[in-house]
Design a protein around this motif. Structure first.
Motif, PDB file in Angstrom:
ATOM      1  N   SER A  91      14.422  48.459  17.840  1.00 19.18           N
ATOM      2  CA  SER A  91      13.195  48.574  18.611  1.00 19.18           C
ATOM      3  C   SER A  91      12.061  47.743  18.025  1.00 19.18           C
ATOM      4  N   GLN A  92      11.105  47.418  18.897  1.00 20.26           N
ATOM      5  CA  GLN A  92       9.944  46.641  18.470  1.00 20.26           C
ATOM      6  C   GLN A  92       9.157  47.372  17.391  1.00 20.26           C
ATOM      7  N   GLU A  93       9.016  48.667  17.515  1.00 24.05           N
ATOM      8  CA  GLU A  93       8.218  49.429  16.572  1.00 24.05           C
ATOM      9  C   GLU A  93       8.794  49.360  15.167  1.00 24.05           C
ATOM     10  N   VAL A  94      10.111  49.382  15.062  1.00 22.26           N
ATOM     11  CA  VAL A  94      10.744  49.268  13.739  1.00 22.26           C
ATOM     12  C   VAL A  94      10.437  47.912  13.115  1.00 22.26           C
ATOM     13  N   HIS A  95      10.559  46.867  13.918  1.00 24.79           N
ATOM     14  CA  HIS A  95      10.255  45.521  13.399  1.00 24.79           C
ATOM     15  C   HIS A  95       8.773  45.381  13.071  1.00 24.79           C
ATOM     16  N   ARG A  96       7.922  45.985  13.882  1.00 25.37           N
ATOM     17  CA  ARG A  96       6.486  45.874  13.623  1.00 25.37           C
ATOM     18  C   ARG A  96       6.117  46.547  12.303  1.00 25.37           C
ATOM     19  N   VAL A  97       6.655  47.745  12.073  1.00 20.70           N
ATOM     20  CA  VAL A  97       6.365  48.451  10.825  1.00 20.70           C
ATOM     21  C   VAL A  97       6.936  47.693   9.631  1.00 20.70           C
ATOM     22  N   PHE A  98       8.163  47.183   9.789  1.00 20.09           N
ATOM     23  CA  PHE A  98       8.770  46.422   8.690  1.00 20.09           C
ATOM     24  C   PHE A  98       7.979  45.160   8.390  1.00 20.09           C
ATOM     25  N   PHE A  99       7.519  44.476   9.441  1.00 20.61           N
ATOM     26  CA  PHE A  99       6.767  43.236   9.237  1.00 20.61           C
ATOM     27  C   PHE A  99       5.476  43.509   8.468  1.00 20.61           C
ATOM     28  N   GLY A 100       4.797  44.591   8.798  1.00 19.91           N
ATOM     29  CA  GLY A 100       3.573  44.932   8.075  1.00 19.91           C
ATOM     30  C   GLY A 100       3.826  45.200   6.607  1.00 19.91           C
ATOM     31  N   LYS A 101       4.902  45.923   6.301  1.00 19.11           N
ATOM     32  CA  LYS A 101       5.220  46.203   4.898  1.00 19.11           C
ATOM     33  C   LYS A 101       5.705  44.947   4.180  1.00 19.11           C
ATOM     34  N   PHE A 102       6.402  44.075   4.927  1.00 18.83           N
ATOM     35  CA  PHE A 102       6.909  42.849   4.318  1.00 18.83           C
ATOM     36  C   PHE A 102       5.776  41.914   3.903  1.00 18.83           C
ATOM     37  N   ILE A 103       4.805  41.683   4.784  1.00 25.67           N
ATOM     38  CA  ILE A 103       3.706  40.778   4.418  1.00 25.67           C
ATOM     39  C   ILE A 103       2.801  41.412   3.366  1.00 25.67           C
ATOM     40  N   GLU A 104       2.715  42.744   3.331  1.00 26.11           N
ATOM     41  CA  GLU A 104       1.946  43.407   2.290  1.00 26.11           C
ATOM     42  C   GLU A 104       2.595  43.177   0.930  1.00 26.11           C
ATOM     43  N   PHE A 105       3.904  43.291   0.868  1.00 25.21           N
ATOM     44  CA  PHE A 105       4.633  43.077  -0.388  1.00 25.21           C
ATOM     45  C   PHE A 105       4.610  41.605  -0.782  1.00 25.21           C
ATOM     46  N   SER A 106       4.873  40.721   0.177  1.00 23.87           N
ATOM     47  CA  SER A 106       4.983  39.293  -0.139  1.00 23.87           C
ATOM     48  C   SER A 106       3.646  38.679  -0.523  1.00 23.87           C
ATOM     49  N   SER A 107       2.549  39.133   0.100  1.00 21.40           N
ATOM     50  CA  SER A 107       1.236  38.562  -0.196  1.00 21.40           C
ATOM     51  C   SER A 107       0.674  39.041  -1.539  1.00 21.40           C
ATOM     52  N   THR A 108       1.304  40.022  -2.137  1.00 22.59           N
ATOM     53  CA  THR A 108       0.846  40.530  -3.437  1.00 22.59           C
ATOM     54  C   THR A 108       1.872  40.249  -4.537  1.00 22.59           C
ATOM     55  N   VAL A 109       3.027  40.861  -4.425  1.00 23.54           N
ATOM     56  CA  VAL A 109       4.032  40.738  -5.483  1.00 23.54           C
ATOM     57  C   VAL A 109       4.628  39.334  -5.527  1.00 23.54           C
ATOM     58  N   LEU A 110       5.142  38.862  -4.383  1.00 27.82           N
ATOM     59  CA  LEU A 110       5.744  37.530  -4.368  1.00 27.82           C
ATOM     60  C   LEU A 110       4.713  36.444  -4.619  1.00 27.82           C
ATOM     61  N   TYR A 111       3.529  36.588  -4.048  1.00 26.14           N
ATOM     62  CA  TYR A 111       2.501  35.556  -4.236  1.00 26.14           C
ATOM     63  C   TYR A 111       2.092  35.455  -5.704  1.00 26.14           C
ATOM     64  N   ASN A 112       1.884  36.578  -6.352  1.00 26.19           N
ATOM     65  CA  ASN A 112       1.487  36.553  -7.763  1.00 26.19           C
ATOM     66  C   ASN A 112       2.592  36.019  -8.660  1.00 26.19           C
ATOM     67  N   LYS A 113       3.823  36.075  -8.192  1.00 29.34           N
ATOM     68  CA  LYS A 113       4.942  35.586  -9.002  1.00 29.34           C
ATOM     69  C   LYS A 113       5.180  34.093  -8.827  1.00 29.34           C
TER      70      LYS A 113
END
Length: 450
Positions: A91-113
């Motif tokens: 469903s779209q809602e599952v992808h939407r929630v995952f996308f929000g958590k993914f960019i939150e993780f990537s913009s902090t943890v992955l970016y700082n690394k």
């Protein structure tokens, strides 16, 4: 219904008479997708079990487990959540929630690394190699700003995000890259109405270089002519090369905009060519991540900033995986990445050709060459008040009185003076035929000596 050697698509589910999706065909298509996902998951798990303790693959035929790797391009196609739902049966809602958590993780943890800017000489020397060979010692990267379309900008922020180079609402980002297109630093987004002069004020990396907080232990030497002899003068501090849209700081060195001196024209042409690495980085980012090219459709400018930082982190990560972020130690290297093709068939054939292009009469553009001898008019800087140290005048400082240790601090010099020293150093090396164009591919080995 489906060809056994070819993956089906939604077009195969359409009824040829009505043009609507046939429910029976769609159920078969969904079942095929689920079975394919399960098969690929099992292949990945089998792949991990086949890895030895030293990390090498012991399977004889890894082709079957490499196919999921090639399908990662689906996330780069700029699909909406509705498109992904149709192709994954999630469903779209599952992808939407995952996308929000993914960019939150990537913009902090992955970016700082993966996006780390150098703070001292030990961290910066690897980024300075190509610029030193090209006759620009002390430089470690190029800086420029780009605009990303923001479709879901808040209404109260819409006025500030209109303007610039687009008629839509945009966010502006200022980034610094080395000559290998690796991103060293990126600002968080600013309103699209802000120009380069405003964005650089919020760039902690460039401001740190200008204030002496970063790269203060970097030392380099420039050649100068004095009383018929060539001497060496030491400088302390780094700088980046930019276009003429930035503030007149010695930490941000642009090419000359108006000049009638051949040495300055030649140096400006060379700097403009070297500065194309940041423009190439923009093209690579928007080519790899379609969301940056077509515009970000998530709600809020903060989410847009997270998407941008995520793409920067993934860009550097892919450079490491593909082996394209390492130092250019030789001009004879194979293509090590599936992302790289013929590079637009614009590879440099060699130093000689570039030097010939620089010395031709075509370098003297009529718009820059003053044939009247009267100098520039008053419209060059109609309203800006320029500090005397920023004037393009070599006599602003007394060479013998700058520093008792004969070491000049770049952050304390005016742009006009410091740039004139860079031009003279480049001209000396150019006449000695020691200027080389840094390239990763070609025929001449050992271009960069470590």
């Amino acid at each position: 219904m489906f060809h056994q050697n070819r993956s089906p698509s939604l077009l195969s589910c359409l009824d040829p008479t009505t043009g609507r999706i046939n429910i029976n065909k769609f159920m078969l298509y969904s079942r095929f997708i689920c079975d394919d996902v399960q098969a690929r998951t099992n292949a990945i798990l089998a792949k991990s079990d086949c890895l030895s303790t030293d990390g090498y693959d012991n399977t004889e035929d890894p082709e079957s487990v490499q196919s999921p790797q090639r399908n990662r391009g689906d996330v780069r196609r700029g699909w909406t959540f509705d498109d992904i739902e149709e192709c994954t049966a999630v469903s779209q809602e599952v992808h939407r929630v995952f996308f929000g958590k993914f960019i939150e993780f990537s913009s902090t943890v992955l970016y700082n690394k993966y996006v780390v800017y150098p703070k001292n000489f030990e961290e910066a020397k690897d980024h300075m190699k190509e610029f030193t060979v090209a006759g620009l010692p002390g430089a470690l990267g190029s800086t420029d700003a780009t605009h990303i379309t923001t479709w879901q900008c808040e209404y109260n922020l819409r006025n500030n995000h209109l303007g610039g180079k687009s008629t839509s609402t945009t966010r502006s980002y200022n980034i610094t890259v080395n000559h290998r297109r690796r991103i060293l630093h990126s600002t968080r987004g600013g309103p699209g109405r802000w120009n380069d002069k405003t964005m650089v004020l919020f760039d902690t990396f460039v401001r740190g270089i200008r204030d002496g907080d970063h790269l203060n232990d970097v030392e380099f030497e420039l050649f100068e002519r004095r009383h018929g002899h060539i001497i060496t003068i030491k400088y302390r501090g780094g700088y980046v090369i930019v276009d003429n849209g930035y503030l007149r700081w010695s930490a941000t060195v642009p090419p000359y905009k108006v000049t009638n001196k051949l040495t300055e024209i030649r140096w400006s042409k060379w700097v403009e060519s070297m500065r194309k690495d940041v423009e190439c980085a923009f093209g690579i980012l928007k080519g790899r991540w379609r969301i940056l090219k077509t515009g970000v459709r998530v709600q809020g400018v903060e989410s847009v900033d997270k998407v941008w930082l995520t793409c920067c982190a993934l860009h550097n990560w892919l450079l490491e995986i593909d082996g394209l972020g390492a130092g250019w130690q030789s001009r004879i290297l194979p293509l090590t990445s599936e992302w790289e093709g013929n590079l637009g068939e614009v590879d440099c054939e060699g130093l000689t050709q570039n030097v010939i292009l620089l010395t031709t009469a075509g370098a003297l553009q009529p718009c820059n060459y003053d044939t009247s001898g009267m100098g520039t008019g008053d419209d060059v800087n109609p309203t800006d008040e320029i500090h005397p140290a920023d004037l393009d005048n070599e006599d602003v400082y007394d060479d013998d009185a700058i520093n008792g240790e004969n070491i000049r601090q770049t952050s304390e010099l005016g742009l006009g003076y410091f740039r004139s020293r860079l031009v003279e150093h480049f001209d000396i090396l150019f006449k000695q035929n020691k200027i080389q164009w840094p390239a990763r591919r070609g025929t001449q080995p050992n271009l960069i000596q470590t």
